[in-house]
Structures are given as structure tokens and as C-alpha cells.
Design an enzyme around this catalytic site. Structure first.
Site, mmCIF file in Angstrom:
data_model
loop_
_atom_site.group_PDB
_atom_site.id
_atom_site.type_symbol
_atom_site.label_atom_id
_atom_site.label_comp_id
_atom_site.label_asym_id
_atom_site.label_seq_id
_atom_site.Cartn_x
_atom_site.Cartn_y
_atom_site.Cartn_z
ATOM 1 N N LYS A 81 27.861 62.577 23.865
ATOM 2 C CA LYS A 81 28.851 64.081 23.722
ATOM 3 C C LYS A 81 28.009 65.624 22.692
ATOM 4 C CE LYS A 81 31.215 63.124 20.205
ATOM 5 N NZ LYS A 81 31.443 63.841 19.195
ATOM 6 N N LYS A 126 25.500 68.685 11.040
ATOM 7 C CA LYS A 126 25.557 66.691 12.282
ATOM 8 C C LYS A 126 25.306 66.582 13.120
ATOM 9 C CE LYS A 126 26.136 62.989 13.093
ATOM 10 N NZ LYS A 126 28.275 62.358 12.573
ATOM 11 N N THR A 184 32.452 64.588 14.341
ATOM 12 C CA THR A 184 31.771 64.688 15.052
ATOM 13 C C THR A 184 32.616 65.972 15.783
ATOM 14 O OG1 THR A 184 30.212 63.819 14.718
ATOM 15 C CG2 THR A 184 29.373 65.411 15.999
#
Length: 288
Positions: A232, A164, A88
Site C-alpha cells: 500500500k 513518511k 500513513t
């Protein structure tokens, strides 16, 4: 097929093992070493690129930059190789990777995955594949080994990364929604188990609600996906929104709540631990 693999965390290890079991010749590099039956460990990332296809499963943009771009691993890639980034990463960095691979003459596919380590071990990940259609088709047999379904995100590779990031944002919103629902229902005498049985059997039966309602009901936050990684990903979503000049209030709320969880020392717990902050904050103080 000769397959390189870079990054053997919980997800990467399961994916590399499945590729080897499927009969592919897998050579892997991992910063902290390690060993997997059927997988040949190599000394440098560049050696992993001496393959027909190379998977990267590293934690973030900075890790990929330092391991792949900075040491010039792309320059060592086999002719016709395709690099598959399953991590990711930010949309901006995905665009940078597209340009870097074009310059190096290496195929590039963004293929972030949906699923936790147990899903990866079963080879049932959902793979979001974006990039040049010819490159995607070339490595499709590999994606079919690690994934239960391959989702076509189109020829623009960063679109897969945006998808995503959006999915992870929505999962965090589901966690917060369940936490706020518990605040309302527990205050009126309804147990978490009974309430979650209701929502899973009626309106919200998806895997995310199943997995994270169980964590909240049991107060068990053993990490499947760590809160620090969730933070994150929410930062990446916030960056996309900022680049677009758009205010996304629900995103801002869950980003803030996840940051609180990490600041409270819970970064290594499962990201659903953020629910405890909402539930706990709703309880009256002992002297009230």
C-alpha cells in the site's frame, strides 16, 4: 488532557496505552472493540472527538474516510480540538483532510510515525509532525509521550505524509539491496550471517538494516509490518511520482517485487519477506 483515540491495532494500542499511563484521560473507539487498561472505550468515533485532541491510527485513506469523514465525526468535535492523523496516508488525501478540517473549524496535524510495535510500546517512535505550528505546539506534550523524537516537517501538513512515504520506500529499497547482496555473496561461499556482520559493522549500521538483515539471515518473517501494508505504501509513493510526471526506477522495482510477494500469498508476513523472492529466483533449478 482529554484524548480521543481511533484505531487500536498493534501500533494504536501501544500508543493509547502510553497516553493513559502518562496520566491523560483517554477514550478510544475501535471497529472490532477491545479493551486497554486505563482507557475508556466509546461506542462511536464521534464520541472520541469529544476531546481536546484526537489521534487516528487507521490503516489507509479509505478507513479514515469511512470512520471520520463519511459519518461527520468532525462536526461533533470539541471546540479547539486538534485531530492528529498518525497513519500513513496519501499526500492527496492529506490535502483533502486539511480542507475538511478547515471547513469544520478543527485543528489538523499530520503526524505519521516511524517505528514498529515494539518501538511504539516503549514510547520511542519518531514522529513526523506537519501542520499549523500553533496546533503542533498544543499537542506536543502528547507527541512527546508516544515519541522519542518529534521531527518538524513544517506548516504544510502533507509534507509529513510525503516524508513518511519516502522513508518507507527507502526501507523497501534497503531490503531489496540486502537480498541482491546475498545473491552475490552466497553464490561465492559467504554465509548471510558473516556478510551481514560486515555491513552492519561498516557501512550500513542503521536500525532498518539491523532489523531486516536479521529477518533475512534467519528466514524469520513474523510480521512487524505486513507486506500488504508495505505494498500500500509503495503504491502511495508511485502515485506521488506519477502525479509529478517522474519515473523512479528503483521505486518501480521494489513496488513490483512487493506486489509479487503479496500475490504469492505472503501479504500477512513481514514485508521483508520480499527478499526471499529475489534470493529464491537467483537459485538454479535442480536439473541445472
Amino acid at each position: 488532557m482529554d484524548v480521543g483515540f481511533i484505531g487500536l491495532g498493534a501500533m494504536g494500542k501501544a500508543m493509547a496505552r502510553n497516553l493513559a499511563v502518562a496520566g491523560h484521560a483517554v477514550r478510544a473507539w475501535n471497529r472490532s472493540g477491545g479493551a486497554i487498561e486505563g482507557v475508556t472505550m466509546v461506542d462511536t468515533p464521534a464520541q472520541a472527538f469529544e476531546s481536546d485532541a484526537v489521534f487516528t491510527m487507521l490503516s489507509d485513506d479509505a478507513a479514515i474516510r469511512s470512520v471520520v469523514l463519511a459519518p461527520g465525526a468532525l462536526d461533533e468535535a470539541r471546540a479547539g480540538a486538534v485531530h492528529i492523523v498518525a497513519s500513513t496516508i496519501s499526500v492527496a488525501f492529506a490535502s483533502e483532510l486539511v480542507a475538511a478540517h478547515e471547513k469544520a473549524g478543527v485543528g489538523f496535524v499530520s503526524a505519521p510515525v516511524l517505528g514498529r510495535p515494539d518501538v511504539a510500546a516503549k514510547g520511542e517512535l519518531n514522529v513526523l509532525a506537519g501542520g499549523d505550528p500553533a496546533a503542533v505546539e498544543r499537542i506536543r506534550p502528547l507527541l512527546e509521550v508516544i515519541g522519542g523524537r518529534i521531527w518538524d516537517m513544517g506548516p504544510h501538513a502533507p509534507a509529513a505524509n510525503a516524508a513518511k512515504i519516502a522513508c518507507n520506500m527507502m526501507i523497501s529499497m534497503a531490503i531489496e539491496a540486502m537480498a541482491e547482496a546475498v545473491v552475490l555473496t552466497e553464490a561465492n561461499g559467504l554465509s548471510r550471517d558473516r556478510f551481514f556482520d560486515l555491513i552492519l559493522g561498516t557501512l550500513f549500521g542503521s536500525r532498518s538494516y539491523q532489523v531486516y538483515s536479521a529477518n533475512i539471515a534467519n528466514g524469520n518473517y513474523e510480521p512487524g509490518f505486513k507486506a500488504m501494508l508495505g505494498l500500500k505504501d509503495l503504491r502511495l509513493a508511485s502515485e506521488v511520482a506519477a502525479d509529478m510526471g517522474r519515473a523512479l526506477p528503483m521505486l518501480a522495482a521494489v513496488h513490483g517485487r512487493m506486489a509479487e510477494a503479496v500475490e504469492a500469498g505472503l501479504g500477512d508476513r513481514d514485508w521483508s519477506v520480499m527478499a526471499e523472492l529475489t534470493i529464491g529466483a537467483s537459485r538454479p533449478a535442480p536439473n541445472q
